[in-house]
Structure formats: C-alpha cells, structure tokens
Enzyme design. Sequence first.
Site, short mmCIF file in Angstrom:
data_model
loop_
_atom_site.label_atom_id
_atom_site.label_comp_id
_atom_site.label_asym_id
_atom_site.label_seq_id
_atom_site.Cartn_x
_atom_site.Cartn_y
_atom_site.Cartn_z
N CYS A 68 30.30 86.25 41.35
CA CYS A 68 29.33 87.03 40.57
C CYS A 68 29.41 86.58 39.11
CB CYS A 68 29.62 88.52 40.69
SG CYS A 68 29.44 89.15 42.38
N CYS B 257 35.32 97.63 33.39
CA CYS B 257 34.65 97.08 34.57
C CYS B 257 34.21 95.64 34.31
CB CYS B 257 33.44 97.94 34.92
SG CYS B 257 32.51 97.36 36.34
N GLU C 195 45.54 92.76 38.59
CA GLU C 195 45.53 93.83 37.60
C GLU C 195 45.12 95.15 38.23
OE1 GLU C 195 45.00 91.27 33.52
OE2 GLU C 195 43.18 92.19 34.33
#
Length: 389
Positions: A134, A360, A110
């Site tokens: 993460c 984000c 993406e």
Amino acid sequence: MSELNVTPSSVSPEIVIPKKEKINLLDLNRQQMREFFAGLGEKPFRADQVMKWIYHYCCDDFDEMTDINKVFRNRLKELAEIRAPEVAEEQRSSDGTIKWAIQVGGQQVETVYIPEKDRATLCVSSQVGCALECKFCSTAQQGFNRNLRVSEIIGQVWRAAKIIGATKVIGQRPITNVVMMGMGEPLLNLTNVVPAMEIMLDDFGFGLSKRRVTLSTSGVVPALDKLGDMIDVALAISLHAPNDTIRDEIVPINKKYNIETFLASVSRYIGKSNANQGRVTIEYVMLDHINDSTDNAHELAALLKETPCKINLIPWNPFPGAPYGRSSNSRIDRFSKVLMEYGFTTIVRKTRGDDIDAACGQLAGDVIDRTKRTLKKKMAGEAISVKAL
C-alpha cells in the site's frame, strides 16, 4: 535446535545428542494447552490454572504458580517455557501513547499502546513487514520477511500487560481493546492470528469481548471468507478509495480482488458475525487531492449504500519519501459533512503518537526484506495464499 555436547574422557570423536526444544506455552490456545497437559497425564483444569497464571497475572515463572504442586512445576520447567518477545526500545508520546519495538529473532516489529479515559487500546502486529505494498503506508516500504508465530502475536499483548500491570495485580484490565492494525496483513497469517485472537477472547486468557478485538484487512477475499468460519471478531476494512481506479493505485491488492468482490465478502462475513452488531468499520485515509474531494465523498456514499457501516476518516500520517500530503482540515470537514448528509456515522480519527511515529500508517520496525517478488509476481498469475507464508 539447541544441542547437548557429550565428550567422553577418551579421544574418541565428540558425540552430539540433540536436546529437545521446550514448548512455549504462549503458542497454545486453551484446547491445545489441554491436549499438551493431557499428554502429561494431567486433567483439563490444570491447563486452565496455568493459563490464568500466564494471562491474568502475567506470570512467566512456574515457581510462582503456588496452587500447582512442586513436583509438577518442576516437570513443566523441564518440558515447557513461557517466553514472550522482549522490548528492544520504548518511546513515549506527549499524548500518553507508548510505542514498543519488539524483538522477534534478529528483527523488530512495533506495538502501540493508546490510553484513553474510558479504554486502553493495543495495536498489534501480525507479520514482520508486509507484502501488500500500500503506497501510503510506511510498513509496506519495509518489504516482507515472515509471519509472526502465535507466541509473538499474543506475546505483544502479554508484554504490554506485564509493563502496564496485570489484571490481577492492578485490579483492572490494563488493555480493554486489541486492534490487529499493526505491521502486516492479518489475513495472510490466519494460522497464527486466529489462535492468538482465541487467547485474547478466552476467559482464561485476556477475557476480552469479541466486540473489543478488531481485525483490519486490506481485502484478501478468500481468507476473509475463511475467517468467518473460524472466529467471530469485529471487522475493519481498509478501503481508502471510492472507486477501483484510485484503489488500484494506492492499494495494489485491489487489482486481484476489486472493491465489488471485497464488499461482497464483507457482507458474507457480517452475515456470520455477532461481534459487528450488523455493521463494519470502514477505514479511509485522507490523501490530499487524491481521494478527498466532495465528488469522492458522494461516490463513496453511493458505493457503501448497501453496506451497514460506520466510517473512520484517517488524516494521513507522513513518513520519509512518501509521495502524498495530508488532506487539510477543511477538506476533511467537507468530506465528512457529505457522508453525514447521507446518514453515515462518520468519525475523524484523532491522530495519536505521531511525534514518535506511532500513528496509523507510520509503523516500520526493523525488517529484512525476504521477498522482492511480493505482489508483482502474484498479480502475474500466482494466487495469494491464505495459509501461513
């Protein structure tokens, strides 16, 4: 490799003659482009001409390169191509943000375009998935498949510029800033990320200032040290915690390269870099009651007192199945005020594109997870490679 099948008129067995693959010119930085053209008996300026057509006009058809003679254009068509990855899907946010699902082989990464009044930022992916695990990041939940090629990285910029409008077509830059903050850890793909960034910076490429190309890393220390000897771009570090206890939990690579080791490497990079103007950007995602207390803020200020930086506080963007919550505005505000009292330039990042999962930490793509081993076995003793995986 594609093959040309030649079958004689007799009934003898089929003869298979390999057909040479064309060179994708998007895989070549300027030096490599000049070397390729030199091998064809052409002078360096010819490579520069072609680069300008590719990146200034977003041209992928040799026949449209009218200042190059027809004989050589025909030769190029036989030996080379200009092939950027295609857009599989486009989504547009109510705030103007655009997310493209980019087809790379049988998978998707993406890319996000974020327009503002005075700039237009493109968030670019460097890998199909990510191996760093993460805990607060949607990409990490997809697993890891492979590194992107140079053409698949710079091709995201090329494709976006083609859609928005090439510089020489619309009379202004369609993209003013590029951030390597999409899917993947850029420092685990230096072999392809660095040449792609060189094209972003090159006057015959996209011609961006080195202060307008930003690489974000979670802390692959050997690769960060290597980066400083290869290229000079702005640096953002994904810190997200004020101490090793919290960071070990939410950013597992910290168990390999702890905060002290990471910040020492950052300091070495700053010493080599002009793009950062003496400071780096600290990225800090705000997780409710995980890393967002005022005590955490005081601890972060103490941690960063020797690191010239500005701090971006990022309200966490949720994704399905995540075990976290977004910090409240009041907690973010208190955290920010503590940092500012210490004299840190502190910005709370405005969330963009969250209604299309383009914010984000929300990028996911379509990834066939090739490695279940990822960081777990690496932590057991294997070194994390700074070469292409």
